[in-house]
Motif scaffolding. Structure first.
Motif, short mmCIF file in Angstrom:
data_model
loop_
_atom_site.label_atom_id
_atom_site.label_comp_id
_atom_site.label_asym_id
_atom_site.label_seq_id
_atom_site.Cartn_x
_atom_site.Cartn_y
_atom_site.Cartn_z
N VAL A 136 33.16 -11.08 -28.28
CA VAL A 136 33.38 -9.82 -27.57
C VAL A 136 32.10 -8.99 -27.63
N VAL A 137 31.95 -8.08 -26.64
CA VAL A 137 30.80 -7.17 -26.59
C VAL A 137 31.29 -5.74 -26.78
N LEU A 138 30.62 -4.99 -27.66
CA LEU A 138 30.89 -3.56 -27.87
C LEU A 138 29.63 -2.79 -27.49
N ASN A 139 29.82 -1.69 -26.74
CA ASN A 139 28.69 -0.87 -26.30
C ASN A 139 28.79 0.50 -26.98
N SER A 140 27.75 0.91 -27.65
CA SER A 140 27.76 2.16 -28.42
C SER A 140 27.96 3.37 -27.53
N ARG A 141 27.66 3.24 -26.24
CA ARG A 141 27.86 4.37 -25.34
C ARG A 141 29.34 4.61 -25.05
N GLU A 142 30.19 3.58 -25.27
CA GLU A 142 31.61 3.68 -24.96
C GLU A 142 32.47 3.82 -26.21
N ILE A 143 31.96 3.40 -27.37
CA ILE A 143 32.74 3.40 -28.61
C ILE A 143 32.00 4.25 -29.64
N THR A 144 32.67 5.26 -30.14
CA THR A 144 32.02 6.16 -31.09
C THR A 144 31.85 5.52 -32.46
N ASP A 145 32.93 4.97 -33.03
CA ASP A 145 32.85 4.38 -34.37
C ASP A 145 32.66 2.87 -34.26
N ILE A 146 31.54 2.48 -33.67
CA ILE A 146 31.31 1.07 -33.34
C ILE A 146 31.21 0.20 -34.59
N GLU A 147 30.69 0.73 -35.68
CA GLU A 147 30.52 -0.07 -36.89
C GLU A 147 31.88 -0.48 -37.47
N LYS A 148 32.82 0.46 -37.52
CA LYS A 148 34.15 0.16 -38.06
C LYS A 148 34.87 -0.86 -37.19
N CYS B 80 35.09 -8.68 -36.81
CA CYS B 80 34.38 -9.74 -37.53
C CYS B 80 35.28 -10.37 -38.59
N LYS B 81 36.05 -9.53 -39.30
CA LYS B 81 36.98 -10.05 -40.32
C LYS B 81 38.07 -10.90 -39.70
N GLN B 82 38.36 -10.69 -38.42
CA GLN B 82 39.35 -11.50 -37.72
C GLN B 82 38.77 -12.80 -37.18
N GLY B 83 37.51 -13.08 -37.51
CA GLY B 83 36.90 -14.36 -37.14
C GLY B 83 36.18 -14.35 -35.81
N LEU B 84 35.97 -13.18 -35.19
CA LEU B 84 35.32 -13.11 -33.89
C LEU B 84 33.80 -12.90 -34.05
N ILE B 85 33.08 -13.33 -33.02
CA ILE B 85 31.66 -13.02 -32.92
C ILE B 85 31.53 -11.72 -32.12
N VAL B 86 30.89 -10.71 -32.72
CA VAL B 86 30.82 -9.38 -32.11
C VAL B 86 29.36 -9.06 -31.76
N ILE B 87 29.14 -8.70 -30.50
CA ILE B 87 27.82 -8.29 -30.04
C ILE B 87 27.84 -6.78 -29.81
N CYS B 88 27.06 -6.02 -30.58
CA CYS B 88 27.00 -4.56 -30.49
C CYS B 88 25.72 -4.16 -29.75
N ILE B 89 25.87 -3.55 -28.58
CA ILE B 89 24.73 -3.15 -27.75
C ILE B 89 24.35 -1.70 -28.07
#
Length: 552
Positions: free
Chosen positions: A495-507, A513-522
């Motif tokens: 999945v892709v997460l964009n910091s412009r759309e998600i405020t608490d992107i780190e959490k 990630c703990k659910q076994g997914l690969i996370v791409i943070c832009i």
């Protein structure tokens, strides 16, 4: 004057005899093969060429001194004869004036549990041998448990080698008492105990002159007279359709074997799963029509109404329905050399039905030697566990103890096509009740905010480990989505997460990630994560992505 019969009369008389299927089980060297060999020999059921071969084999392999080694009649494999043990299941057929018999001589070793399950799957009666010198031992308990698991109604405890304990009644009574203390809670309805000596022939075919204190029947006489007619289920009519018979335009019938119950001409029946009703128009066989049929007759049923019934569906009486469900639990015997993968889907063969099934939960594993239950995530060869299943489509089943034919199934590996397990259904399970089967360790994980699905289970399902790729720089957006596309194309869950759309992107990224997914943070960088500072020009993004993939 001796009765004279021609061949046809002889075959007709033999065909009408009752058939008893039995198995023998016991520890190594308890004398299972010797007992059956003696049974065949003393009942005069061996041909001259068999006797000649037995005498030759006794001189070559035998362990009975100057006597005939009767065990060699059954131990057919070279490895068995050299080691003096039974490895495979040996089947023998013989007939007396009163009954026909099929005997399965099953292995005594724990590593051949699956062979015993195979040999006992169709048995009406089990003979468990005990050495009079050692009494009830671990293997005796294990074999008794397997007999109860298979739902065998009749059991003979054969206390063998009585000649080696001076035919002592006290020894026999002590063994019988110890055995009944263990076997009674298992719920085997009919247990009969016989003292004998397979090697000497005492109480095998005729009463022993050395054990006049024993007032019961010799073994063969008991086998000839034990009542097995009531073992079949004649109450619950179950007719799993095997084949739709259309020999011409004027005939449409449903062919199969009656699994249980009795069906009569004119009976009202209901088709599962459509729930459409009709009546039996005729019961057709090769020899003509019948007024009624019962198990295990192979017949063809025709109906008064044109209703759609196909292979795998079932005809039953409307007032006596089986369970119709996708969720059930069963005792499972694992029979494959490769250990169970709980995340894999299997084919399930149940009556004439074939569909896919997945394992929801292994409630516990049973130690067949001690009957202790323990938690486990998988089963290995010869292990037995209580397992919860969900099938792709509803099955029509009864508990195994009530109806063997509709309560048994096999699991098939969809890749190798091997039969990897056999199962005996206990009961249906409501899907919503599965959440109540949570251990204290699971509850602790829940309180701490962790999932009770282990990271290892997720890794097996997704075939990957959880990762976070934090990307920043001028070309971060194009780099992130290009990386997502490439990972998706090679079968990764990403999945892709964009910091412009998600405020608490780190959490959010940590949770995924703990659910076994690969996370791409832009547009985000963080210590401890895999960071790509994408300041490169757009035309260099592809090469940068490939560098990341090499490190994955």
């Amino acid at each position: 004057m001796a009765e004279k019969l021609n061949i046809k009369e002889f075959l007709d008389r033999d065909e009408k005899k009752d058939l008893l299927r039995l198995l023998t089980a016991g520890s190594v060297d308890d004398g299972k093969s010797t007992l059956i060999g003696r049974l065949l020999f003393d009942s005069k059921k061996l041909y001259e060429d068999q006797l000649d071969a037995l005498e030759r084999d006794t001189k070559r392999y035998g362990n009975a001194g100057d006597n005939i080694d009767y065990a060699l009649l059954l131990d057919g494999l070279k490895a068995e004869r050299e080691q003096g043990i039974t490895i495979d299941v040996a089947y023998r057929y013989f007939s007396t004036n009163n009954r026909k018999f099929i005997i399965a001589d099953t292995p005594g070793h724990e590593q051949y549990t699956r062979n015993m399950i195979t040999g006992g799957s169709t048995a009406n009666l089990a003979i468990i041998l005990v050495d009079a010198r050692t009494g009830v031992i671990t293997q005796t308990r294990r074999h008794t448990y397997l007999v109860s698991l298979l739902g065998i109604q009749h059991l003979v405890l054969a206390v063998n080698k009585m000649d080696l304990v001076d035919y002592s009644q006290q020894v026999f009574d002590k063994i019988v008492s110890d055995y009944r203390d263990f076997a009674t809670p298992l719920g085997i309805p009919d247990i009969h105990c016989i003292p004998l000596s397979a090697l000497k022939g005492d109480n095998v075919v005729e009463h022993s002159p050395y054990m006049k204190w024993y007032k019961g029947q010799p073994l063969l006489e008991f086998l000839e007279t034990v009542k097995i007619e009531s073992d079949k289920n004649f109450t619950d009519f179950r007719y799993p359709v095997q084949y739709v018979l259309r020999p011409n335009l004027d005939f449409r019938g449903f062919s199969s074997t009656v699994a249980s119950g009795i069906v009569r001409k004119g009976d009202e029946v209901i088709a599962l799963p459509s729930m459409k009703k009709s009546r039996i128009k005729s019961i057709v066989t090769y020899d003509g029509e019948l007024d009624m049929a019962f198990p295990p007759q192979a017949i063809t049923l025709t109906l008064e109404d044109e209703i759609d019934v196909s292979r795998g569906e079932m005809l039953v009486h409307p007032d006596n329905l089986p369970f119709i469900d996708r969720n059930f639990e069963a005792m499972l015997v694992w029979m494959d050399e490769t250990k169970m993968d709980p995340e894999q889907q299997f084919f399930i063969k149940h009556t004439t039905n074939l569909t896919r099934v997945k394992i929801d939960q292994i409630r516990y594993k049973v130690n067949v030697n001690t009957l202790e239950q323990s938690m486990t995530d998988t089963l290995e060869l010869n292990e037995i566990g209580r397992v919860v299943f969900t099938s792709n489509k509803p099955l029509f089943f009864d508990p195994y103890r009530k109806n063997k034919n509709t309560g048994a199934f096999i699991l098939i590996d969809p890749i190798t096509n091997n039969t990897c397990a056999v199962g005996m259904i206990i009961d249906k399970v409501n899907a919503r009740d599965l959440s109540t089967n949570i251990t204290e360790e699971d509850r602790r994980y829940m309180r701490d905010g962790y999932s009770i699905v282990s990271p290892e289970s997720r890794a097996r399902l997704y075939e990957q480990q959880g990762h976070i790729y934090a990307i920043s720089g001028e070309a971060a957006t194009e780099f992130g989505y290009t990386l997502e596309r490439r990972l998706f194309d090679i079968g990764k869950t990403v999945v892709v997460l964009n910091s412009r759309e998600i405020t608490d992107i780190e959490k959010v990224a940590d949770t995924l990630c703990k659910q076994g997914l690969i996370v791409i943070c832009i547009g985000y960088s963080a210590n401890g994560k895999y960071i790509t500072n994408c300041k490169a020009e757009t035309n260099k993004v592809s090469s940068s992505v490939e560098d990341v993939l090499k490190k994955l």
